[in-house]
Write a protein that holds these residues in place. Sequence first.
Motif, PDB file in Angstrom:
ATOM      1  N   GLY A   1      29.379  -2.838   1.342  1.00  0.00           N
ATOM      2  CA  GLY A   1      29.065  -4.267   1.356  1.00  0.00           C
ATOM      3  C   GLY A   1      30.237  -5.106   0.879  1.00  0.00           C
ATOM      4  N   GLU A   2      29.990  -6.409   0.720  1.00  0.00           N
ATOM      5  CA  GLU A   2      31.008  -7.347   0.262  1.00  0.00           C
ATOM      6  C   GLU A   2      30.711  -7.748  -1.169  1.00  0.00           C
ATOM      7  OE1 GLU A   2      31.348 -10.663   2.820  1.00  0.00           O
ATOM      8  OE2 GLU A   2      32.029  -9.500   4.565  1.00  0.00           O
ATOM      9  N   LEU A   3      31.796  -7.802  -1.976  1.00  0.00           N
ATOM     10  CA  LEU A   3      31.707  -8.211  -3.371  1.00  0.00           C
ATOM     11  C   LEU A   3      32.689  -9.344  -3.613  1.00  0.00           C
ATOM     12  CD1 LEU A   3      31.691  -4.707  -5.139  1.00  0.00           C
ATOM     13  CD2 LEU A   3      29.711  -6.115  -4.570  1.00  0.00           C
ATOM     14  N   ILE A   4      32.405 -10.079  -4.664  1.00  0.00           N
ATOM     15  CA  ILE A   4      33.335 -11.137  -5.081  1.00  0.00           C
ATOM     16  C   ILE A   4      33.915 -10.710  -6.428  1.00  0.00           C
ATOM     17  CG2 ILE A   4      33.600 -13.554  -5.729  1.00  0.00           C
ATOM     18  CD1 ILE A   4      31.278 -14.177  -3.867  1.00  0.00           C
ATOM     19  N   HIS A   5      35.250 -10.581  -6.497  1.00  0.00           N
ATOM     20  CA  HIS A   5      35.959 -10.211  -7.707  1.00  0.00           C
ATOM     21  C   HIS A   5      36.848 -11.357  -8.147  1.00  0.00           C
ATOM     22  CE1 HIS A   5      35.578  -5.589  -6.855  1.00  0.00           C
ATOM     23  NE2 HIS A   5      34.507  -6.097  -7.458  1.00  0.00           N
ATOM     24  N   GLN A   6      37.187 -11.333  -9.395  1.00  0.00           N
ATOM     25  CA  GLN A   6      38.100 -12.343  -9.950  1.00  0.00           C
ATOM     26  C   GLN A   6      39.354 -11.639 -10.416  1.00  0.00           C
ATOM     27  OE1 GLN A   6      36.573 -15.622 -12.348  1.00  0.00           O
ATOM     28  NE2 GLN A   6      38.111 -15.139 -13.881  1.00  0.00           N
ATOM     29  N   THR A   7      40.514 -12.173 -10.058  1.00  0.00           N
ATOM     30  CA  THR A   7      41.793 -11.569 -10.428  1.00  0.00           C
ATOM     31  C   THR A   7      42.185 -12.007 -11.834  1.00  0.00           C
ATOM     32  OG1 THR A   7      43.048 -13.400  -9.510  1.00  0.00           O
ATOM     33  CG2 THR A   7      42.474 -11.618  -8.000  1.00  0.00           C
ATOM     34  N   ARG A   8      43.267 -11.419 -12.265  1.00  0.00           N
ATOM     35  CA  ARG A   8      43.735 -11.716 -13.621  1.00  0.00           C
ATOM     36  C   ARG A   8      44.084 -13.203 -13.776  1.00  0.00           C
ATOM     37  NH1 ARG A   8      48.215  -8.123 -16.925  1.00  0.00           N
ATOM     38  NH2 ARG A   8      47.933  -9.171 -18.947  1.00  0.00           N
ATOM     39  N   ASP A   9      44.603 -13.840 -12.693  1.00  0.00           N
ATOM     40  CA  ASP A   9      44.987 -15.265 -12.774  1.00  0.00           C
ATOM     41  C   ASP A   9      43.842 -16.199 -12.435  1.00  0.00           C
ATOM     42  OD1 ASP A   9      44.741 -14.813 -10.108  1.00  0.00           O
ATOM     43  OD2 ASP A   9      46.833 -15.207  -9.595  1.00  0.00           O
ATOM     44  N   GLY A  10      42.599 -15.659 -12.338  1.00  0.00           N
ATOM     45  CA  GLY A  10      41.421 -16.507 -12.165  1.00  0.00           C
ATOM     46  C   GLY A  10      41.021 -16.761 -10.734  1.00  0.00           C
ATOM     47  N   ARG A  11      41.753 -16.213  -9.782  1.00  0.00           N
ATOM     48  CA  ARG A  11      41.373 -16.414  -8.385  1.00  0.00           C
ATOM     49  C   ARG A  11      40.187 -15.532  -8.030  1.00  0.00           C
ATOM     50  NH1 ARG A  11      44.545 -14.225  -5.153  1.00  0.00           N
ATOM     51  NH2 ARG A  11      45.874 -13.100  -6.633  1.00  0.00           N
ATOM     52  N   GLN A  12      39.339 -16.058  -7.151  1.00  0.00           N
ATOM     53  CA  GLN A  12      38.226 -15.261  -6.663  1.00  0.00           C
ATOM     54  C   GLN A  12      38.579 -14.657  -5.308  1.00  0.00           C
ATOM     55  OE1 GLN A  12      34.569 -17.499  -6.603  1.00  0.00           O
ATOM     56  NE2 GLN A  12      33.996 -16.771  -8.628  1.00  0.00           N
ATOM     57  N   LEU A  13      38.230 -13.339  -5.182  1.00  0.00           N
ATOM     58  CA  LEU A  13      38.507 -12.629  -3.948  1.00  0.00           C
ATOM     59  C   LEU A  13      37.206 -12.097  -3.381  1.00  0.00           C
ATOM     60  CD1 LEU A  13      41.573 -10.446  -5.073  1.00  0.00           C
ATOM     61  CD2 LEU A  13      41.640 -12.644  -3.889  1.00  0.00           C
ATOM     62  N   THR A  14      37.117 -12.136  -2.069  1.00  0.00           N
ATOM     63  CA  THR A  14      36.022 -11.453  -1.378  1.00  0.00           C
ATOM     64  C   THR A  14      36.568 -10.147  -0.826  1.00  0.00           C
ATOM     65  OG1 THR A  14      35.021 -13.564  -0.761  1.00  0.00           O
ATOM     66  CG2 THR A  14      34.320 -11.617   0.453  1.00  0.00           C
ATOM     67  N   VAL A  15      35.923  -8.998  -1.202  1.00  0.00           N
ATOM     68  CA  VAL A  15      36.442  -7.689  -0.807  1.00  0.00           C
ATOM     69  C   VAL A  15      35.369  -6.945  -0.030  1.00  0.00           C
ATOM     70  CG1 VAL A  15      38.037  -7.538  -2.735  1.00  0.00           C
ATOM     71  CG2 VAL A  15      35.722  -6.646  -2.986  1.00  0.00           C
ATOM     72  N   ASP A  16      35.862  -6.109   0.910  1.00  0.00           N
ATOM     73  CA  ASP A  16      35.007  -5.157   1.621  1.00  0.00           C
ATOM     74  C   ASP A  16      34.993  -3.877   0.772  1.00  0.00           C
ATOM     75  OD1 ASP A  16      33.587  -3.699   3.372  1.00  0.00           O
ATOM     76  OD2 ASP A  16      35.217  -3.375   4.794  1.00  0.00           O
ATOM     77  N   SER A  17      33.851  -3.586   0.141  1.00  0.00           N
ATOM     78  CA  SER A  17      33.779  -2.515  -0.879  1.00  0.00           C
ATOM     79  C   SER A  17      32.974  -1.322  -0.361  1.00  0.00           C
ATOM     80  CB  SER A  17      33.148  -3.065  -2.160  1.00  0.00           C
ATOM     81  OG  SER A  17      33.135  -2.084  -3.161  1.00  0.00           O
ATOM     82  N   ARG A  18      33.465  -0.078  -0.730  1.00  0.00           N
ATOM     83  CA  ARG A  18      32.776   1.180  -0.417  1.00  0.00           C
ATOM     84  C   ARG A  18      32.617   1.961  -1.725  1.00  0.00           C
ATOM     85  NH1 ARG A  18      33.757   2.319   5.268  1.00  0.00           N
ATOM     86  NH2 ARG A  18      35.066   0.653   6.117  1.00  0.00           N
ATOM     87  N   HIS A  19      31.368   2.246  -2.114  1.00  0.00           N
ATOM     88  CA  HIS A  19      31.054   3.017  -3.311  1.00  0.00           C
ATOM     89  C   HIS A  19      30.518   4.396  -2.905  1.00  0.00           C
ATOM     90  CE1 HIS A  19      31.294  -1.015  -4.858  1.00  0.00           C
ATOM     91  NE2 HIS A  19      30.989  -0.638  -6.133  1.00  0.00           N
ATOM     92  N   VAL A  20      31.083   5.479  -3.478  1.00  0.00           N
ATOM     93  CA  VAL A  20      30.595   6.850  -3.234  1.00  0.00           C
ATOM     94  C   VAL A  20      30.253   7.484  -4.578  1.00  0.00           C
ATOM     95  CG1 VAL A  20      31.114   9.129  -2.312  1.00  0.00           C
ATOM     96  CG2 VAL A  20      31.943   7.051  -1.134  1.00  0.00           C
ATOM     97  N   LEU A  21      29.059   8.009  -4.709  1.00  0.00           N
ATOM     98  CA  LEU A  21      28.591   8.636  -5.955  1.00  0.00           C
ATOM     99  C   LEU A  21      28.953  10.125  -5.945  1.00  0.00           C
ATOM    100  CD1 LEU A  21      26.981   8.435  -8.601  1.00  0.00           C
ATOM    101  CD2 LEU A  21      24.933   8.980  -7.244  1.00  0.00           C
ATOM    102  N   VAL A  22      29.628  10.583  -7.012  1.00  0.00           N
ATOM    103  CA  VAL A  22      30.007  11.987  -7.194  1.00  0.00           C
ATOM    104  C   VAL A  22      29.229  12.531  -8.387  1.00  0.00           C
ATOM    105  CG1 VAL A  22      31.870  13.613  -7.630  1.00  0.00           C
ATOM    106  CG2 VAL A  22      32.271  11.541  -6.240  1.00  0.00           C
ATOM    107  N   CYS A  23      28.409  13.538  -8.163  1.00  0.00           N
ATOM    108  CA  CYS A  23      27.603  14.138  -9.239  1.00  0.00           C
ATOM    109  C   CYS A  23      28.171  15.509  -9.603  1.00  0.00           C
ATOM    110  CB  CYS A  23      26.154  14.296  -8.787  1.00  0.00           C
ATOM    111  SG  CYS A  23      25.350  12.719  -8.442  1.00  0.00           S
ATOM    112  N   GLU A  24      28.523  15.720 -10.892  1.00  0.00           N
ATOM    113  CA  GLU A  24      29.017  17.012 -11.361  1.00  0.00           C
ATOM    114  C   GLU A  24      27.849  17.875 -11.794  1.00  0.00           C
ATOM    115  OE1 GLU A  24      31.839  16.055 -14.380  1.00  0.00           O
ATOM    116  OE2 GLU A  24      33.438  15.626 -12.928  1.00  0.00           O
ATOM    117  N   GLU A  25      28.178  19.229 -12.022  1.00  0.00           N
ATOM    118  CA  GLU A  25      27.142  20.183 -12.392  1.00  0.00           C
ATOM    119  C   GLU A  25      26.502  19.815 -13.724  1.00  0.00           C
ATOM    120  OE1 GLU A  25      25.771  22.832 -10.966  1.00  0.00           O
ATOM    121  OE2 GLU A  25      26.831  22.282  -9.123  1.00  0.00           O
ATOM    122  N   GLY A  26      27.281  19.271 -14.574  1.00  0.00           N
ATOM    123  CA  GLY A  26      26.758  18.925 -15.893  1.00  0.00           C
ATOM    124  C   GLY A  26      25.969  17.633 -15.899  1.00  0.00           C
ATOM    125  N   GLY A  27      25.794  17.022 -14.719  1.00  0.00           N
ATOM    126  CA  GLY A  27      25.014  15.784 -14.649  1.00  0.00           C
ATOM    127  C   GLY A  27      25.863  14.526 -14.765  1.00  0.00           C
TER     128      GLY A  27
END
Length: 880
Positions: free
Chosen positions: A199-225
């Motif tokens: 999906g799309e997210l809105i982030h803020q940079t260090r200098d205060g600018r707002q960015l719209t980004v195309d974001s991909r999140h992948v969940l990685v689950c280890e054996e220990g949980g």
Amino acid sequence: MNADLLPNGVSFIAQHCGQLRGPFFFSDKPNSRIKASWFLVWELPAWQILCYQFDASSISFAHRNSIFIIIYIRIKFLFLRSLNKGDFVNDASASHQTDLTHLTKAELINALQAQQTAAVEFSHLLEQQARLLELSYDAIFVWEWGGVIKYWNPAAAELYGWTREEALGKFSNELLKTIHPEGWDQVEEVLLRDGHWYGELIHQTRDGRQLTVDSRHVLVCEEGGRKLVLETNRDLTSRKQTEQALRESEARLSRILNSAMDAIISVNAQQQIVLFNAAAERMFGYTAKEVLGQSLNRFIPTRFQVAHEDHIGQFGQTGETSRAMGALNAICGVRRNGEEFPIEASISQIEIGGQQLFTVILRDITERLRVQERLVEQAALLDQSLEAIVVRDMNGRIQYWSRGAERLYGWQAEEVIGRTTIEILYGEDKSQFMNATNATIEKETWSGELRQVAKDGREVIVEGHWSLVRDAQGNPKSILAINTDITEKKRLEAQFLRAQRLESIGTLASGIAHDLNNVLSPILMGTQMLRMRLTDEQSLRLITLMESNAQRGSEMVKQVLSFAKGVGGRRTILQPKHLIREIVHIAEETFPKPIRLEQHLAEDLWTVSSDATQLHQVLLNLCVNARDAMPNGGTLTISAENRQLDDLFARMLKGANPGDFVVISVTDTGTGIPLEIIDRIFDPFFTTKESGKGTGLGLSAVQGIVSNYGGFITVESKPGAGSKFEIYFPAHHIADPHQTSNHEFLLSEGAGELVLVIDDEAAIREMTRAVLEAGGYRVLIADNGATALSLFADHRQEIHMVITDLMMPIMDGITTIRALRKISSGIPIIATCGLTASANTAELNTLGIETLLEKPYNAETLLAAITRSLNHPKPSPNQA
């Protein structure tokens, strides 16, 4: 996950897993059967099965047992498992299974050794992929479930402004002030359920600018949980801005198209409508939704469709057409209700994505054609107008020139369009034009008279009505001038004013003449009375001189009346030489000194039957014209002679008859008369003199007077050599031309009859009394009609006759006569008047008045009139 348990190549991948585009799992539990775990690598080649054997000497491992690692590589997926001896690989995503239980130990070792080399090559491949991830343009970072950042690649540092050291250990959502449009809870739910979120997210940079980004999140689950999230972000700000600009541009274009006053329709090569703006909807009565994808032919009358398709086909092939609005000639459109209407159109062509689009701009010209028709009708009406209608711009250049202007000024429209009015209509004096123009600009309208010049040089007097015309913005655009020719009107007005002036002069002259006649009447009667009493030669000579001058004064009064009011005397037998001498005397006294006068008169000149005043007018007019023809001086000659005309000679002269004539010639040495106008000189109102110096009536009056007496006029002239006018008057022969009118006055004798004399002039009353008493009559005197009626009532039986003046105060003569007729209808009455023109002859005849004495009259005339009335009394109308 323990990275030390992995070989070097795999350890490198583990250390740089943030660059991988997906989840991956490792297991550090040897000697045990492990559930399938995997990690995802993008852009890897085809399916491979790789096995790698590690012994205790090659790695630092807590257990000394051998470890068999089998790696499955498939397009875009990498599966890694840790297996003990005897385990087998079984992956649901693979296309087959590999069973290792049937191999001997030696065979297994050989197989593992054979693939060791492949594992090393794979390790190098992983290192290359890791470097590519590090160099990726996408911002990639890994954070533990909860948000703590574990990995931060250089692209993330460049995009957001925080270095890797600054970002590691920070909470991602707090650092980037993340705005999740769907809410963070929704994102977590999807990650836990599906293992990934896009999906799309809105982030803020260090200098205060707002960015719209195309974001991909992948969940990685280890054996220990333990849960890790691999997040890949690509900056969409520039693309979003471009998309927004594109949307705004499209919106502006749509608003422009829909706000256009002209219909705009675009069609593809198949003539299917792809654009139909709001003006087109209004013009044709369809909505855009109804016609999109439909054929354009529905808007074109059937008889024009073939020609339209041919034109579009030719235009599509050559790209040549008349694109200017209206250059496609007159075409028609069809509205939804079937109504046809005229259209003005232009066409253009563009190519988008290899597809031709034709755009037609249409304009409904129904109202314009109506206006043009009205303008044509109005122009036709204007051309029928007698007025000159001229439109000029603010620089004075002519834009419109009506037929009336052509008729008035002689200039054709094509000769003057674009030229200035001041150039062609005004002479040297342009002040009138400038004053009128300034007044029009200042007050927006102006009316007045102007003197202009026609093409042939003649002066034209116009009555102008000018109006200032403004454009749509209210700025002065042009001046409309409607000029009416009043040249003839002004000439007639001048003539009328002259007539009024003459009438005023005539009225004044009439009053003067009346008074002069009243003055001269007692003088004439008195000279005759003196002639009876004085017999010596000297006294008689003085009396004759007095009588002659009084008579001359009377004739002068008649001349004044004739000039002022056209009153002529009675036709009498005249000797022209006496009038000619009088005219010469007047000319010598009044004409300029450089003009020399000569006269040549025949000694035995015949007489003529004419009115002295009118003959005097003829001679004076000719002499004045001769004077005007010699502005620098010359010779004016007047001659008179007897001339007999036979039939042959009479036929040679226009208007002549054979007979005896007295010919009076007036000759000058002036400028002469041009041959082209010599036939027009006797026309009324024709003159070659400047305005105010001639009326054009002099010669026409001369011809009228001469013709009235049966004569005619001839003219000889040569430009630069003078003119000669000859006037032919019919001669009047008498038995004794030397017969004199002087004779001894014999006073008639009365028998004591009583005469009532009524006059407001005391001198006339007293002189009339003296004449009547000397003639044997008795006299009663009254100074007005009222007194006379009183006297008449008292002496009604004694009064034999009444002599009354017609012009008296209190009670005029006509009223007095009416009253007397009521008292005594048969009483003889003699009327006298100092101005016979004012006497109502018809009414006098009705009242039974036979004798009207014109003042001044002498004693002889008065006594003769009394004798006739007493001896021949006329019955009154009541007795008839």
